[in-house]
Design an enzyme around this catalytic site. Sequence first.
Site, short mmCIF file in Angstrom:
data_model
loop_
_atom_site.label_atom_id
_atom_site.label_comp_id
_atom_site.label_asym_id
_atom_site.label_seq_id
_atom_site.Cartn_x
_atom_site.Cartn_y
_atom_site.Cartn_z
N SER A 1 36.96 41.00 63.23
CA SER A 1 36.62 41.90 62.13
C SER A 1 35.26 42.53 62.39
O SER A 1 34.35 41.90 62.90
CB SER A 1 36.62 41.15 60.80
N ALA B 1 33.01 37.57 66.86
CA ALA B 1 31.58 37.46 66.61
C ALA B 1 31.21 35.99 66.74
O ALA B 1 32.00 35.12 66.35
CB ALA B 1 31.25 37.95 65.20
N TYR C 1 39.87 28.80 58.23
CA TYR C 1 39.10 28.61 56.98
C TYR C 1 39.75 29.27 55.78
O TYR C 1 39.43 28.96 54.64
CB TYR C 1 37.63 29.06 57.12
N GLU C 2 40.68 30.20 56.03
CA GLU C 2 41.40 30.82 54.92
C GLU C 2 42.47 29.88 54.37
O GLU C 2 43.13 30.23 53.38
CB GLU C 2 42.06 32.12 55.38
N HIS D 1 42.40 33.23 59.83
CA HIS D 1 41.54 32.13 60.26
C HIS D 1 41.94 30.81 59.60
O HIS D 1 42.49 30.79 58.51
CB HIS D 1 40.08 32.41 59.86
N ASN E 1 24.03 36.44 65.93
CA ASN E 1 22.92 35.68 65.32
C ASN E 1 22.64 34.46 66.18
O ASN E 1 23.47 34.08 67.01
CB ASN E 1 23.32 35.21 63.91
N MET F 1 34.35 30.67 64.52
CA MET F 1 35.42 30.06 63.68
C MET F 1 36.80 30.59 64.03
O MET F 1 37.71 30.52 63.20
CB MET F 1 35.12 30.34 62.21
N SER F 2 36.98 31.10 65.23
CA SER F 2 38.29 31.69 65.57
C SER F 2 38.63 31.43 67.02
O SER F 2 38.09 30.52 67.65
CB SER F 2 38.27 33.20 65.30
N HIS G 1 26.65 36.15 56.49
CA HIS G 1 27.77 37.04 56.80
C HIS G 1 27.28 38.48 56.96
O HIS G 1 27.77 39.23 57.79
CB HIS G 1 28.81 36.93 55.68
N HIS H 1 40.89 42.16 55.27
CA HIS H 1 41.47 43.44 54.87
C HIS H 1 42.85 43.60 55.49
O HIS H 1 43.19 42.94 56.47
CB HIS H 1 40.56 44.62 55.21
#
Length: 276
Positions: free
Chosen positions: A33, A116, A88-89, A86, A238, A214-215, A251, A64
């Site tokens: 994303s 990312a 976490y969803e 993901h 970051n 996380m992916s 985020h 989205h």
Amino acid sequence: MDAQQEWEKLQAAASFLRGRVPESPKIGLVMGSGLSAALGPLDRETSVPWGEIPHFPQPTVEGHAGELTFGTLAGKSLVVQRGRVHYYEGRSMREIVFPVRLLKLLGVEILVLTNAAGAINDAFSVGDFVLITDHINTIPDNPLRGPNLDALGPRFPNLNDAYSPRLRGLAHEAAREVGLTLREGVYVATPGPMYETPAEIQAYKRLGADLVGMSTVPEVIAARHCGLEVLGISCVTNYAAGIRPEARPTHEEVLEVTQQREQDLAKLLRALLPRL
Ligand code: HPA
């Protein structure tokens, strides 16, 4: 969910798409994303909303609406998945890797995954692109657990060279052509959605991780299981928690840096595609 049912769902989605798209691409590109806008439209583009594809995981509220886009870019036929689902969803591993397996059934042979990530290696800079060389999975599940989909791959696949050395070499060549330097590193996948504690990041550093996100790892496991050749590219958005005194991931900064870097990522991918 038994293996036969899952296989039938994949077949239904694949035959639906075969009826909708003109040619079957050899290259699949998953854009994290915030990283896909700069890629722009493909040539001779056909987009299919996820919602129309039978059994395709639907994005949750925070994600989205996604599309699978077929077309050509830099002269190569490819399929682009903008966004992903993901762990976490609350998604199951089978849902997370459904798109990867679907691409395999459509004839894809090379899968390029972007994401990312936070930098654990403090030699990395925010904005760097890093080729993933290997991974460590801390997500407490994986997509191969349970009945094996024998039609896709073996019960006990190995994950040596999961991130293709050949493709990494081609990516370095492409980067040189467009004046970018690519770093390399080990990616640790965490379940999220919270960013890590500084103590966790120190632990991952000692375990050998250079990047955290996380992916990607579930998708790579499923891709290697079914024999896809994989390239993983992280955009460092970051420093991971505690790596610098000021490092407190948000985020907003992740989104801001992906927006700043997506043009260069598109440039890199355009230089890479003709080499694939
Ligand atoms: N941790 C986990 N996932 C991330 C990070 C991070 O620091 N940055 C971007 N995705």
